[in-house]
Write an enzyme that holds these catalytic residues in place. Structure first.
Site, PDB file in Angstrom:
ATOM      1  N   GLN A   1     128.861 -56.307  55.456  1.00 56.78           N
ATOM      2  CA  GLN A   1     129.805 -55.935  56.508  1.00 56.78           C
ATOM      3  C   GLN A   1     130.164 -57.104  57.424  1.00 56.78           C
ATOM      4  O   GLN A   1     130.676 -56.879  58.521  1.00 56.78           O
ATOM      5  CB  GLN A   1     129.202 -54.827  57.387  1.00 56.78           C
ATOM      6  CG  GLN A   1     129.155 -53.455  56.757  1.00 56.78           C
ATOM      7  CD  GLN A   1     128.689 -52.430  57.769  1.00 56.78           C
ATOM      8  OE1 GLN A   1     127.732 -52.657  58.492  1.00 56.78           O
ATOM      9  NE2 GLN A   1     129.351 -51.312  57.827  1.00 56.78           N
ATOM     10  N   CYS A   2     129.904 -58.335  57.020  1.00 53.04           N
ATOM     11  CA  CYS A   2     130.035 -59.455  57.956  1.00 53.04           C
ATOM     12  C   CYS A   2     131.427 -59.550  58.563  1.00 53.04           C
ATOM     13  O   CYS A   2     131.574 -59.844  59.745  1.00 53.04           O
ATOM     14  CB  CYS A   2     129.654 -60.761  57.275  1.00 53.04           C
ATOM     15  SG  CYS A   2     130.582 -61.116  55.762  1.00 53.04           S
ATOM     16  N   GLY A   3     132.474 -59.300  57.759  1.00 55.93           N
ATOM     17  CA  GLY A   3     133.821 -59.395  58.287  1.00 55.93           C
ATOM     18  C   GLY A   3     134.130 -58.320  59.303  1.00 55.93           C
ATOM     19  O   GLY A   3     134.744 -58.587  60.339  1.00 55.93           O
TER      20      GLY A   3
ATOM     21  N   ALA B   1     132.269 -59.072  62.505  1.00 55.19           N
ATOM     22  CA  ALA B   1     132.963 -60.137  63.242  1.00 55.19           C
ATOM     23  C   ALA B   1     134.202 -59.584  63.937  1.00 55.19           C
ATOM     24  O   ALA B   1     134.496 -59.940  65.093  1.00 55.19           O
ATOM     25  CB  ALA B   1     133.335 -61.274  62.295  1.00 55.19           C
TER      26      ALA B   1
ATOM     27  N   HIS C   1     131.257 -65.719  53.792  1.00 54.46           N
ATOM     28  CA  HIS C   1     130.765 -65.008  54.969  1.00 54.46           C
ATOM     29  C   HIS C   1     131.855 -65.090  56.033  1.00 54.46           C
ATOM     30  O   HIS C   1     132.817 -65.850  55.895  1.00 54.46           O
ATOM     31  CB  HIS C   1     129.473 -65.692  55.450  1.00 54.46           C
ATOM     32  CG  HIS C   1     128.655 -64.905  56.429  1.00 54.46           C
ATOM     33  ND1 HIS C   1     128.290 -63.605  56.222  1.00 54.46           N
ATOM     34  CD2 HIS C   1     128.125 -65.260  57.629  1.00 54.46           C
ATOM     35  CE1 HIS C   1     127.555 -63.185  57.251  1.00 54.46           C
ATOM     36  NE2 HIS C   1     127.462 -64.166  58.125  1.00 54.46           N
TER      37      HIS C   1
END
Length: 348
Positions: free
Chosen positions: A128-130, A133, A231
């Site tokens: 879920q990094c995007g 962010a 990432h």
């Protein structure tokens, strides 16, 4: 989306019955009157009964456990991640800590000006990094209540941008930001260097968030792995190394001589941006979903990592899960691209 499922588990095998204990109750002599009363149940004075044999191991299962899809059916893990969002050290404190710890990284022949906005922290669950962010960036764009991460996940899945929380398209991220956060979104193409460099720096100096795809190293910093460690990070600050600090609107840090901050509520004379050929003079203040802290990344290092995102990770390709990758792959979706976000009513 089709998710492989594990076969139903067979009912557990009950433990074998054990014969009743044959221990005899042996009369005990009376206790001395001067001893305190013992708080043991009467059965504790009986001969111990051996424990039953352990249960046999469960029968082996075939197939794979279904991958967890974040955001579906009020995900328990997603709720836990949301609950962990909370106050963390501010960006200024993180920068000062890094400057003290790594003095050798920063040029002593320059004075430094820090432009920064505080970002909250949220540790990601799965890929879920995007979206994490984007959630952090949304706190600078939306009302104080912000937009829940669950809402971002829901909209991204409904629009077909993601299956498990992954985001391999800057363009899709921009469309998601516009719809879910109600902000302006500009997709930057052609990399962070060259003619785009001053545009990016002016955007961050103005206090607006920047979303950057890059390859993540073991310490979360940018590296070059051809997109295999793709990432997302968000930057809402920059540390500029300059020869002279403008006289209007800046104050020197009382703890770190040579570090200057804009004075809130006063007009500032914009500093001259360091030239692109001046190494070690620009550091982006970045945050991503695997750490509570802000980090300082050399601008050229971020630029170079962003420019070489070309391939989909072989380990992801072989993990049996479904991912949404745009036509043209990682190169078309991420390479040399970034996302500049502004409030809807912003004119610059």
């Amino acid at each position: 989306m089709i998710s492989p499922c594990s076969p139903p588990a067979e009912p557990p095998i009950p433990p074998p019955e054990t014969p009743a204990s044959q221990a005899l109750n042996i009369p005990l002599p009376p206790l001395p009157l001067n001893l305190p009363e013992l708080a043991f149940p009467p059965s504790s004075f009986q001969t111990p009964v051996p424990p039953p044999p352990p249960l046999p191991p469960p029968p082996p299962t075939t197939g794979f456990a279904p991958p967890h899809v974040f955001g579906l059916e009020k995900s328990h893990l997603l709720k836990e991640a949301l609950e962990r969002a909370g106050p963390v050290p501010g960006s200024r404190e993180d920068v000062k800590r890094l400057l003290k710890l790594h003095k050798d990284r920063f040029r002593s022949d320059l004075q430094w000006i820090l432009f920064c906005a505080d970002l909250p922290s949220l540790i990601q669950e799965g890929p879920q990094c995007g979206l994490v962010a984007l959630w952090m960036a949304g706190t600078l764009l939306a009302p104080p209540s912000g937009t829940p991460l669950e809402r971002l996940v829901q909209v991204a899945m409904e629009r077909g941008y993601t299956v498990q929380g992954e985001m391999f398209s800057v363009a899709d991220m921009g469309r998601l930001a516009q719809e879910a956060l109600g902000c302006q979104a500009e997709v930057l193409c052609g990399g962070l260097g060259g003619p785009n460099r001053d545009h990016v720096l002016q955007h961050v100096v103005a206090g607006h968030p920047l979303l950057i795809p890059y390859d993540e190293d073991f310490n979360h910093e940018p590296c070059q792995r051809k997109g295999h460690k793709a990432h997302w990070a968000v930057s809402a600050g920059v540390l500029l190394g300059v020869q002279h600090v403008p006289s209007l609107g800046y104050s020197e840090d009382p703890e770190l001589p040579g570090l200057f901050h804009p004075v809130p509520g006063t007009p500032q004379q914009p500093p001259s941006l360091p030239e692109e050929g001046s190494p070690g003079a620009v550091y982006l203040l970045a945050k991503q979903g695997k750490s509570w802290h802000h980090q300082l990344w050399d601008y050229d290092q971020v630029r170079d990592s962003n420019l070489q995102l070309t391939d989909f990770s072989p380990s992801r390709a072989a993990d049996g899960r479904e991912y949404v990758v745009p036509a043209g792959g990682v190169r078309a979706g991420l390479c040399g691209q970034a996302l500049l976000l502004r409030p809807q009513d912003s004119s610059h």
